[in-house]
Design an enzyme around this catalytic site. Sequence first.
Site, PDB file in Angstrom:
ATOM      1  CE  LYS A 147     149.572  29.492 -16.006  1.00 29.12           C
ATOM      2  NZ  LYS A 147     150.025  27.927 -15.624  1.00 29.12           N
ATOM      3  CG  ASP A 176     154.295  33.957 -12.202  1.00 34.67           C
ATOM      4  OD1 ASP A 176     153.741  33.009 -11.040  1.00 34.67           O
ATOM      5  OD2 ASP A 176     155.069  32.642 -12.857  1.00 34.67           O
ATOM      6  CG  HIS A 177     148.985  32.839  -9.836  1.00 32.24           C
ATOM      7  ND1 HIS A 177     148.467  32.042 -11.438  1.00 32.24           N
ATOM      8  CD2 HIS A 177     148.080  31.794  -8.899  1.00 32.24           C
ATOM      9  CE1 HIS A 177     148.749  30.607 -10.726  1.00 32.24           C
ATOM     10  NE2 HIS A 177     148.529  30.906  -9.406  1.00 32.24           N
ATOM     11  CD  GLU A 215     148.165  21.404 -10.159  1.00 37.23           C
ATOM     12  OE1 GLU A 215     147.519  22.351 -10.547  1.00 37.23           O
ATOM     13  OE2 GLU A 215     149.504  20.917 -11.103  1.00 37.23           O
ATOM     14  CG  ASP A 234     150.340  24.550 -17.337  1.00 39.51           C
ATOM     15  OD1 ASP A 234     149.497  25.366 -17.751  1.00 39.51           O
ATOM     16  OD2 ASP A 234     150.162  23.578 -15.929  1.00 39.51           O
ATOM     17  CG  HIS A 239     153.200  29.446 -11.743  1.00 42.45           C
ATOM     18  ND1 HIS A 239     152.710  30.644 -11.931  1.00 42.45           N
ATOM     19  CD2 HIS A 239     152.759  28.206 -12.253  1.00 42.45           C
ATOM     20  CE1 HIS A 239     151.536  30.610 -12.850  1.00 42.45           C
ATOM     21  NE2 HIS A 239     151.734  29.120 -12.644  1.00 42.45           N
TER      22      HIS A 239
HETATM   23  P1  NAP Z   1     138.451  31.309 -21.097  1.00 39.22           P
HETATM   24  O1  NAP Z   1     137.136  30.462 -19.854  1.00 39.22           O
HETATM   25  O2  NAP Z   1     138.030  30.498 -22.656  1.00 39.22           O
HETATM   26  O3  NAP Z   1     137.325  32.610 -21.253  1.00 39.22           O
HETATM   27  C1  NAP Z   1     137.785  33.055 -22.527  1.00 39.22           C
HETATM   28  C2  NAP Z   1     137.240  34.395 -22.373  1.00 39.22           C
HETATM   29  O4  NAP Z   1     137.890  35.335 -23.685  1.00 39.22           O
HETATM   30  C3  NAP Z   1     135.490  34.407 -23.156  1.00 39.22           C
HETATM   31  O5  NAP Z   1     135.129  35.332 -22.122  1.00 39.22           O
HETATM   32  C4  NAP Z   1     135.569  34.874 -24.206  1.00 39.22           C
HETATM   33  O6  NAP Z   1     134.376  35.203 -23.909  1.00 39.22           O
HETATM   34  C5  NAP Z   1     136.513  35.503 -24.818  1.00 39.22           C
HETATM   35  N1  NAP Z   1     137.228  35.868 -26.071  1.00 39.22           N
HETATM   36  C6  NAP Z   1     137.059  34.789 -26.133  1.00 39.22           C
HETATM   37  N2  NAP Z   1     137.051  34.936 -27.714  1.00 39.22           N
HETATM   38  C7  NAP Z   1     137.163  36.576 -27.762  1.00 39.22           C
HETATM   39  C8  NAP Z   1     137.632  37.887 -28.993  1.00 39.22           C
HETATM   40  N3  NAP Z   1     137.594  36.973 -30.262  1.00 39.22           N
HETATM   41  N4  NAP Z   1     137.056  39.168 -28.042  1.00 39.22           N
HETATM   42  C9  NAP Z   1     136.667  38.879 -27.300  1.00 39.22           C
HETATM   43  N5  NAP Z   1     136.307  37.872 -26.670  1.00 39.22           N
HETATM   44  C10 NAP Z   1     136.646  37.001 -26.478  1.00 39.22           C
HETATM   45  O7  NAP Z   1     139.343  30.942 -21.036  1.00 39.22           O
HETATM   46  P2  NAP Z   1     139.877  31.750 -18.959  1.00 39.22           P
HETATM   47  O8  NAP Z   1     140.394  30.065 -18.471  1.00 39.22           O
HETATM   48  O9  NAP Z   1     138.795  32.211 -18.401  1.00 39.22           O
HETATM   49  O10 NAP Z   1     141.526  32.052 -20.074  1.00 39.22           O
HETATM   50  C11 NAP Z   1     142.450  33.099 -19.910  1.00 39.22           C
HETATM   51  C12 NAP Z   1     143.385  33.598 -19.610  1.00 39.22           C
HETATM   52  O11 NAP Z   1     144.102  33.000 -18.477  1.00 39.22           O
HETATM   53  C13 NAP Z   1     144.009  32.690 -20.948  1.00 39.22           C
HETATM   54  O12 NAP Z   1     145.219  33.088 -21.076  1.00 39.22           O
HETATM   55  C14 NAP Z   1     144.423  31.487 -20.143  1.00 39.22           C
HETATM   56  O13 NAP Z   1     145.544  31.199 -20.691  1.00 39.22           O
HETATM   57  C15 NAP Z   1     145.082  32.589 -19.100  1.00 39.22           C
HETATM   58  N6  NAP Z   1     144.791  31.659 -17.325  1.00 39.22           N
HETATM   59  C16 NAP Z   1     143.644  31.196 -17.188  1.00 39.22           C
HETATM   60  C17 NAP Z   1     143.898  30.287 -16.093  1.00 39.22           C
HETATM   61  C18 NAP Z   1     142.770  29.818 -16.191  1.00 39.22           C
HETATM   62  O14 NAP Z   1     142.131  28.602 -14.209  1.00 39.22           O
HETATM   63  N7  NAP Z   1     141.189  30.170 -16.166  1.00 39.22           N
HETATM   64  C19 NAP Z   1     145.063  30.657 -15.618  1.00 39.22           C
HETATM   65  C20 NAP Z   1     146.122  31.246 -15.418  1.00 39.22           C
HETATM   66  C21 NAP Z   1     145.830  32.078 -16.942  1.00 39.22           C
HETATM   67  P3  NAP Z   1     133.314  35.214 -25.643  1.00 39.22           P
HETATM   68  O15 NAP Z   1     134.196  33.619 -26.654  1.00 39.22           O
HETATM   69  O16 NAP Z   1     131.858  35.836 -25.274  1.00 39.22           O
HETATM   70  O17 NAP Z   1     133.961  36.502 -26.882  1.00 39.22           O
END
Ligand code: NAP
Length: 483
Positions: A147, A176-177, A215, A234, A239
Amino acid sequence: MVSRVIPVDPFDLVIFGGTGDLARRKILPGLYRRFCSGQMPPEARVIGAARADHDDQGYRDFVRDSILEFTPDGRDEDGLERFLEHLHYVAIDATGDGGWEKLAELVRDDVVKAFYFSVGPSLFGALAERLYAHGLADRDSRIVVEKPFGRDLATARDLNATLAEHFDETQIYRIDHYLGKETVQNLMAVRFANVLFEPLWNSQYVDHIQITVAETVGVGGRGAYYDKAGAMRDMVQNHLMQLLCLIAMEPPARFSPDSVRDEKLKVIRALDPVEPHHIVRGQYDGAEGKNSYREDAENPRSLTESFLAMKINVSNWRWAGTPFYLRTGKRLKARTSEIAVIFKDAPHSIFGSEAGTHRNILTIRLQPNEGITLGVTIKEPGQGGMRLVDVPLDMSFADALGPDAEDPPEAYERLIMDVIRGDQTLFMRGDEVEAAWAWTDPIIEGWTTRGEAPKLYDSGSAGPEDAQMLMHRAGRRWREIKV
Ligand code: NAP
């Protein structure tokens, strides 16, 4: 009771965004737990992919640190080292050409191939295209999409169309976890594997339903994203909507992906548009030592809601006349998620007015302390005449079912194993997501057109006073937000 872990087929799971927050906190620790349980077969491999430069060993060190940080109670050093041997890494840019040939060489043809898009949604299209161009998008491969899936109907449609250029719907797993939570699935078992509940599961016997996801944290750290989304995009569109669907849906003919998803879709399509006076939007105010929402979001004029309460009508034969109340917010008094089915009063009390009014309530608790409780009314023990008291029949299962029930897999690990098994039941189908946006869009457009400002509420409270009034006007009250 003996644990029955059935290993999945050998797989290559590529995690795009394998160094990101989600991978570190949820996906990789989840895979490690599945490895420890014996569910990951010896041939399975996990391939991290992101732009950062790592070799396999560097990535293994990175993952070791993440697992030690986020799986503090489950450390088994020997097991962890054996798990790390399954990991590989490819430096890749989703929008460039570097790394793709190496990935195509690494991924095997004779195992399940799954590609987890754990990157920002703007990269989903580029990833799908490059997977296709490098021969990785064959009929057997699967993609897992995080998401947010779009920010309105138009963007969700575009995204669906982009993915559909290279992948069939049966290959797309929209996560959707909430659907991976043990209790959410138990809700379906309780409803459809027992004769007790289903005959009462309608507007004749159910007064109303409350779904609360509260939350205690604010939006600090992700304010920039959140300020463009708000609680509606969000939490509610995905959810809470999914939870509502599972409560409201008709019994599917079988527990198969399309049977279940067809029934959920019918619920979304049966939702009435929501009247503005049935919605309360809130925004948390600052408190001693704590930022206000606007400070956290770094937007002094933000009109984004960090709290929503709404009354929703499902217009069908089963639910006409029984409202669903949804409530979610940040910086509330406790972190808790629950669904409560509040049954109607008994038609006539033979015990007189002194016995008071009592209602059966079925509570499905998602966090903390996942479990299901049925409140029943019994006689208060003792000599004092016929006084009635409500007691919980606790179905937390742990005593009856042993260690498996005490420590069920977390949502992400269960869902990833479902991807490998090829089971889409707990994933959202493209038309479901679009239908949810079609219902959400006019509500958000209404707020924007009217320039509506959310009501301020105190951090640590139950939300704005108006949310209480939403219930009181109908002679009802919210359940207390408590752990
Ligand atoms: P994040 O911490 O910003 O991580 C993004 C990841 O993508 C990093 O590994 C980054 O590594 C990589 N990346 C960025 N640009 C890239 C590119 N051009 N090519 C290849 N890799 C690339 O984001 P996140 O929180 O893990 O979230 C990831 C996804 O999950 C998003 O869609 C977010 O909405 C969703 N999500 C996250 C959470 C959460 O709890 N974090 C919860 C629900 C959903 P590099 O910069 O080294 O490339």
